[in-house]
Design a protein around this motif. Structure first.
Motif, mmCIF file in Angstrom:
data_model
loop_
_atom_site.group_PDB
_atom_site.id
_atom_site.type_symbol
_atom_site.label_atom_id
_atom_site.label_comp_id
_atom_site.label_asym_id
_atom_site.label_seq_id
_atom_site.Cartn_x
_atom_site.Cartn_y
_atom_site.Cartn_z
ATOM 1 N N GLN A 39 0.820 -1.210 0.000
ATOM 2 C CA GLN A 39 0.000 0.000 0.000
ATOM 3 C C GLN A 39 0.854 1.259 0.000
ATOM 4 O OE1 GLN A 39 -2.460 -0.560 3.452
ATOM 5 N NE2 GLN A 39 -4.191 -1.282 2.249
ATOM 6 N N GLN A 40 1.871 1.283 0.841
ATOM 7 C CA GLN A 40 2.732 2.463 0.918
ATOM 8 C C GLN A 40 3.398 2.743 -0.424
ATOM 9 O OE1 GLN A 40 5.445 1.632 4.111
ATOM 10 N NE2 GLN A 40 3.961 2.130 5.733
ATOM 11 N N SER A 41 3.868 1.685 -1.083
ATOM 12 C CA SER A 41 4.526 1.866 -2.370
ATOM 13 C C SER A 41 3.538 2.351 -3.429
ATOM 14 C CB SER A 41 5.177 0.553 -2.808
ATOM 15 O OG SER A 41 5.976 0.741 -3.948
ATOM 16 N N LEU A 42 2.329 1.808 -3.422
ATOM 17 C CA LEU A 42 1.319 2.235 -4.391
ATOM 18 C C LEU A 42 0.918 3.690 -4.164
ATOM 19 C CD1 LEU A 42 -0.864 -1.006 -4.393
ATOM 20 C CD2 LEU A 42 0.453 -0.124 -6.331
ATOM 21 N N ARG A 43 0.805 4.080 -2.915
ATOM 22 C CA ARG A 43 0.467 5.484 -2.626
ATOM 23 C C ARG A 43 1.580 6.420 -3.105
ATOM 24 N NH1 ARG A 43 -1.248 3.376 2.689
ATOM 25 N NH2 ARG A 43 -3.534 3.286 2.739
ATOM 26 N N ARG A 44 2.830 6.010 -2.911
ATOM 27 C CA ARG A 44 3.955 6.841 -3.354
ATOM 28 C C ARG A 44 3.924 7.036 -4.865
ATOM 29 N NH1 ARG A 44 7.040 3.827 0.444
ATOM 30 N NH2 ARG A 44 7.827 2.500 -1.225
ATOM 31 N N HIS A 45 3.395 6.040 -5.567
ATOM 32 C CA HIS A 45 3.306 6.148 -7.031
ATOM 33 C C HIS A 45 2.010 6.799 -7.481
ATOM 34 C CE1 HIS A 45 6.704 3.314 -6.976
ATOM 35 N NE2 HIS A 45 6.940 3.714 -8.211
ATOM 36 N N GLY A 46 1.230 7.316 -6.540
ATOM 37 C CA GLY A 46 0.042 8.075 -6.897
ATOM 38 C C GLY A 46 -1.133 7.254 -7.388
ATOM 39 N N LEU A 47 -1.263 6.018 -6.899
ATOM 40 C CA LEU A 47 -2.390 5.190 -7.328
ATOM 41 C C LEU A 47 -3.714 5.866 -6.991
ATOM 42 C CD1 LEU A 47 -3.379 2.435 -8.465
ATOM 43 C CD2 LEU A 47 -3.462 1.641 -6.085
ATOM 44 N N ARG A 48 -4.622 5.871 -7.966
ATOM 45 C CA ARG A 48 -5.931 6.496 -7.785
ATOM 46 C C ARG A 48 -7.025 5.431 -7.777
ATOM 47 N NH1 ARG A 48 -4.444 10.227 -12.788
ATOM 48 N NH2 ARG A 48 -3.200 8.344 -13.119
ATOM 49 N N PRO A 49 -8.126 5.677 -7.060
ATOM 50 C CA PRO A 49 -9.244 4.724 -7.066
ATOM 51 C C PRO A 49 -9.713 4.458 -8.496
ATOM 52 C CG PRO A 49 -9.562 6.356 -5.343
ATOM 53 C CD PRO A 49 -8.383 6.814 -6.159
ATOM 54 N N GLY A 50 -9.981 3.193 -8.785
ATOM 55 C CA GLY A 50 -10.429 2.819 -10.116
ATOM 56 C C GLY A 50 -9.325 2.516 -11.089
ATOM 57 N N GLU A 51 -8.087 2.834 -10.734
ATOM 58 C CA GLU A 51 -6.972 2.557 -11.621
ATOM 59 C C GLU A 51 -6.622 1.069 -11.548
ATOM 60 O OE1 GLU A 51 -2.528 4.448 -12.562
ATOM 61 O OE2 GLU A 51 -3.700 5.128 -10.830
#
Length: 457
Positions: A39-51
């Motif tokens: 989760q932390q890594s995905l947030r750092r890469h700017g993951l958006r809902p629905g992506e």
């Protein structure tokens, strides 16, 4: 959140281990750490809902943690095979408009061309995007929501009577719905999930993990029956679920004679796994018997013999081009499977074959058209026809008939090297035979199949 939400179901377990892997139980805290790291890594890469996020699905706790992290962030997971050709993976990621990829060590990698990978609004409802080649062999993605996976798990859990004391062993690829479905079943029932470590002995893992339930394709069942220790360990399980292709009546009889509590099933990616199941030994010895519909499913047979399926586990639709979703069911909710079958007076489904040319080898769907198209990219080939022949180990295997142009015909070794860059290994034909001029003019698949079988010895 729906009752199919895996995060809620995992949270209710507290410190009770859910996973068995690598010779022992994986502590719940270890799973939680893996999920948080992803989760932390995905947030750092700017993951958006629905992506959509591509996940390379190894049989490893990291892959399951990646899925749980993605779903908790309201994103979709595109399931990729670890050995998928690079070109195929790129095509699938383009269809899913996926700019991020997670591999085994939970490292997140962003695509170089992020401008071309923007979230697609029509796919935002999906939780999983599972590759399938369909009837034509062209790649497309089957989209499901968590609620649909939950509905599939609910029907299976009811049939098997799953409880927290049960353990389900998965030696199947996790990028296939047959390998993915036990994740939802075990979380829903509070049961545990056991993974066969890549490269590990299936018989040895059976002995060590002592599962109550096992999912197999026919090839794996045959191999275990040929192994004395594996056969004994298999007989100790409460249920051995076999799907992914036809199982010869002689093999069914042999398994039952060895004390295996066999469950025959019929399912599909579009239905999020199981559709029907049969646990009556007498019934399953009848050719093609796949049992009755599980709770939450309906099965019918059209006038032309095509099997139709309806229920709460059915797909949202297909993604066949970047960001575009096509519905998979008709207006009444029925999905046309392309399989041919019949229903007996007791509601048992008998699966008789395919409407198209697809066949199953070792639990993997193979479409001749896909292999033919790859062969014809070779500069020295002008014709290619692929047929299946019976295979004692895999159920069926592909044989290619080819014809060259004016230049010297390529050797079988050269053709295998050519296909290795385009197709997974299981789709590469074991043998290559040559079309004569008359056969090339108007190929007769049935005649070629007979010729291939006659020369297999």
């Amino acid at each position: 959140m729906s009752n199919g939400d895996p995060q809620q179901q995992l949270a209710t377990r507290g410190t009770t281990p859910w996973l068995w892997f690598g010779g022992g139980e994986v502590p719940a805290a270890d799973v939680a750490r893996r999920i948080e790291r992803a989760q932390q890594s995905l947030r750092r890469h700017g993951l958006r809902p629905g992506e959509a996020v591509a996940v390379v699905m190894h049989r490893h706790p990291d892959s399951l943690a990646a899925l749980l992290a993605i779903w908790e962030l309201d994103a979709a997971a595109l399931l990729l095979a670890p050995d998928a050709p690079a070109a195929l993976s790129r095509t699938l990621q383009t269809h899913a408009t996926s700019r991020l990829t997670i591999d085994r060590d939970l490292t997140v990698v962003a695509a170089r061309d992020t401008a071309a990978a923007t979230p697609a609004g029509c796919v935002t409802a999906a939780a999983t995007l599972i590759p399938t080649s369909g009837s034509s062999g062209a790649p497309k993605l089957v989209a499901h929501q968590l609620a649909q996976h939950g509905a599939s798990a609910a029907g299976a859990a009811a049939f098997f009577g799953l409880t927290p004391r049960h353990r389900w062993l998965v030696p199947l690829p996790l990028h296939h719905v047959g390998g993915l479905a036990p994740l939802f079943r075990t979380l829903r029932a509070g049961a545990s999930l056991a993974l066969v470590e890549p490269g590990a002995s299936l018989a040895g893992t059976l002995i060590a993990a002592r599962p109550t339930h096992v999912s197999l394709v026919p090839t794996q069942l045959v191999r275990l029956l040929n192994d004395r220790d594996g056969s004994a360990a298999l007989a100790a399980a409460e249920a051995v679920l076999v799907g992914g292709g036809p199982l010869a009546p002689a093999v069914r009889e042999r398994a039952l004679g060895a004390g295996v509590r066999l469950i025959m099933s019929y399912g599909s990616t579009e239905a999020a796994s199981m559709i029907t199941a049969e646990d009556d030994p007498a019934a399953m010895l009848n050719h093609g018997c796949a049992g009755r519909a599980l709770p939450g499913r309906e099965v019918d047979v059209a006038a032309d013999g095509e099997i139709l399926v309806r229920g709460a586990s059915m797909l949202v639709g297909y993604v066949e081009s970047p960001g575009r979703l096509r519905e998979g069911c008709n207006a009444d909710g029925w999905f046309a499977t392309r399989d041919v079958g019949r229903l007996d007076p007791d509601g048992r489904l008998f699966v008789l074959g395919r409407k198209d040319a697809m066949f199953v080898s070792g639990g993997e769907n193979i479409h001749p058209e896909e292999i033919e198209a790859a062969l014809l990219t070779h500069p020295d080939l002008t014709e290619a026809v692929v047929v299946s022949i019976p295979d004692a180990e895999f159920g069926a295997s592909p044989v290619a008939f080819v014809r060259g142009g004016d230049r010297e015909a390529p050797t079988p070794e050269a053709l295998r090297r050519h296909l290795a860059d385009q197709l997974p290994r299981f789709k590469v034909p074991k043998r290559f035979l040559w079309l004569d001029a008359e056969e090339a003019l108007k190929p007769d698949r049935q005649a070629l199949q007979q010729r291939a079988a006659a020369t297999s010895g």
